[in-house]
Design a protein around this motif. Structure first.
Motif, mmCIF file in Angstrom:
data_model
loop_
_atom_site.group_PDB
_atom_site.id
_atom_site.type_symbol
_atom_site.label_atom_id
_atom_site.label_comp_id
_atom_site.label_asym_id
_atom_site.label_seq_id
_atom_site.Cartn_x
_atom_site.Cartn_y
_atom_site.Cartn_z
ATOM 1 N N ALA A 128 1.542 3.624 0.540
ATOM 2 C CA ALA A 128 0.573 2.760 -0.142
ATOM 3 C C ALA A 128 1.167 1.385 -0.426
ATOM 4 C CB ALA A 128 0.114 3.420 -1.436
ATOM 5 N N ALA B 137 1.086 -0.627 2.718
ATOM 6 C CA ALA B 137 -0.283 -1.106 2.948
ATOM 7 C C ALA B 137 -0.616 -2.291 2.050
ATOM 8 C CB ALA B 137 -1.274 0.032 2.725
ATOM 9 N N LEU B 138 -0.187 -2.217 0.785
ATOM 10 C CA LEU B 138 -0.438 -3.318 -0.149
ATOM 11 C C LEU B 138 0.225 -4.603 0.318
ATOM 12 C CD1 LEU B 138 -1.243 -4.601 -2.876
ATOM 13 C CD2 LEU B 138 0.831 -3.589 -3.844
ATOM 14 N N GLY C 44 -1.153 -5.736 3.741
ATOM 15 C CA GLY C 44 -2.571 -6.063 3.719
ATOM 16 C C GLY C 44 -2.982 -7.039 2.643
ATOM 17 N N GLY C 45 -2.409 -6.878 1.431
ATOM 18 C CA GLY C 45 -2.948 -7.623 0.307
ATOM 19 C C GLY C 45 -2.046 -8.655 -0.333
ATOM 20 N N PHE D 199 -7.356 -3.460 4.558
ATOM 21 C CA PHE D 199 -7.050 -3.671 3.139
ATOM 22 C C PHE D 199 -7.918 -4.775 2.554
ATOM 23 C CE2 PHE D 199 -4.827 -4.743 -0.677
ATOM 24 C CZ PHE D 199 -4.199 -3.576 -1.071
ATOM 25 N N ARG E 120 -10.907 -1.290 2.139
ATOM 26 C CA ARG E 120 -10.708 0.075 2.637
ATOM 27 C C ARG E 120 -9.216 0.429 2.524
ATOM 28 N NH1 ARG E 120 -13.678 -1.116 8.186
ATOM 29 N NH2 ARG E 120 -13.154 1.071 8.725
ATOM 30 N N LYS E 121 -8.756 0.542 1.283
ATOM 31 C CA LYS E 121 -7.325 0.664 1.035
ATOM 32 C C LYS E 121 -6.758 1.999 1.509
ATOM 33 C CE LYS E 121 -7.521 -2.579 -2.822
ATOM 34 N NZ LYS E 121 -7.291 -2.802 -4.277
ATOM 35 N N ALA F 299 -6.308 1.720 5.121
ATOM 36 C CA ALA F 299 -5.171 0.845 5.414
ATOM 37 C C ALA F 299 -3.860 1.618 5.299
ATOM 38 C CB ALA F 299 -5.175 -0.351 4.467
#
Length: 343
Positions: free
Chosen positions: A238, A241-242, A245-246, A275, A279-280, A283
């Motif tokens: 996670a 992904a953060l 993506g973010g 992300f 759609r986390k 992701a």
């Protein structure tokens, strides 16, 4: 190889985290690193840790370049070094425009040049020079009738506090190798390190002042002496992904750029798209399994020992672990066992 503990953006539960750090110090951890994103500041937490720990080094991981004047950064580092009895290392990083412009309201520009100037100003302050500096981005004192060159009133514990630069891009990595005592990497894949970072490190090291000593390469990793199950690695997945993506915008995400250089261009683009569209979970599911494994330190003791050897062969000199075991007792036990594996 040195063993450190990287605490999270602690906030609530910080006192418990420090209690655990104290136990990890007794178990053999030599360093604790405190991050600073858009969370509580790192400085107040480092002061608390200085009072609670006895031997281990303290480092910011990392203080943001744009949010303090260079002189205040130097004063703060000297202050933490003083209250800790000379145990502090100044971790600095440029962060990114999302945080610097979005949360602090400060323009994000010229990160490489600003980093070089900030480090030079800090070192002059620690040497107690009367500060006169004329750079492209910082000028001290300002011109006019009121500005007067000054020097630090106090005598620092050390005239040279170690500087650790967080870097992912080639130019930043080269700068760290040139001017800093240490380089703090992120999402470090030892399989790709030579290909991705080799030229930048060689470029910086060729210009390095020998008085800086060997470059300390520190790598944060989630860690457990346990089977690498999907559940155990879910938080790391996670986090990847953060960051991919973010933690940045389309076209300006340094972690995403790094993973593309590792060879995951299609996956990095997909993770970011998922992300940023909210759609986390998808992701996180799109993060490649081998990337999750390569950027963590989880497995049986023999597997972890092999991974340590891989990291050492890639140039890593400091491990910054975030223990994953379910209980404090298990996490401290794992740290002690890791210390034995490293020795």
């Amino acid at each position: 190889m040195r063993l450190g503990i990287q605490i999270g953006y602690s906030g609530q539960g910080f006192a418990d985290a420090v209690d655990e750090v104290v136990e990890c110090e007794e178990a053999g951890a030599e360093l604790v690193v405190v991050p600073e994103a858009y969370s509580f500041d790192a400085v107040s937490q480092l002061g608390f840790l200085a009072a609670r720990t006895r031997r281990m080094g303290l480092a910011s991981g990392v203080m943001q370049l744009y949010t303090r004047t260079p002189t205040l950064t130097a004063m703060t580092a000297a202050g933490i070094d003083y209250v800790s009895g000379g145990r502090f290392a100044l971790g600095l990083g440029a962060s990114g425009p999302q945080v610097i412009e979005g949360f602090h309201g400060v323009r994000y520009d010229a990160p490489i040049a600003r980093t070089r100037e900030v480090v030079e100003i800090c070192r002059r302050v620690w040497r107690r020079e009367t500060l006169v500096f004329e750079g492209d981005h910082y000028r001290v004192p300002l011109p006019g009738e009121f500005g007067k060159p000054l020097k630090l009133i106090n005598r620092p514990v050390r005239p040279r506090i170690p500087v650790l630069l967080a870097a992912m891009g080639p130019r930043n990595v080269a700068l760290a190798a040139e001017i800093a005592e240490g380089w703090q990497a992120l999402f470090f894949d030892p399989r790709a390190a030579g290909r991705v970072f080799g030229d930048a490190l060689a470029d910086g090291l060729a210009r390095r002042d020998p008085s800086l000593g060997p470059l300390d390469v520190s790598v944060p990793v989630p860690f457990a002496l346990a089977e690498a199950t999907p559940a155990l690695l879910s938080a790391h997945r996670a986090s990847l992904a953060l960051y991919l993506g973010g933690m940045g915008a389309r076209g300006r995400n340094f972690s995403n750029d790094l993973i593309k250089r590792y060879g995951y261009a299609r996956e990095a683009s997909l993770i970011q798209e998922l992300f940023l569209s909210g759609r986390k979970a998808e992701a996180a599911a799109a993060v490649p399994d081998d990337l999750v494994a390569a950027t963590s330190l989880v497995g049986r003791p023999d597997e972890v020992r092999r991974r340590i050897d891989e990291l050492a062969a890639a140039g890593v000199t400091t491990l910054l672990v975030s223990p994953l075991a379910a209980t404090r007792a298990e996490r401290v036990k794992d740290v002690a066992a890791l210390r034995a594996l490293i020795t």
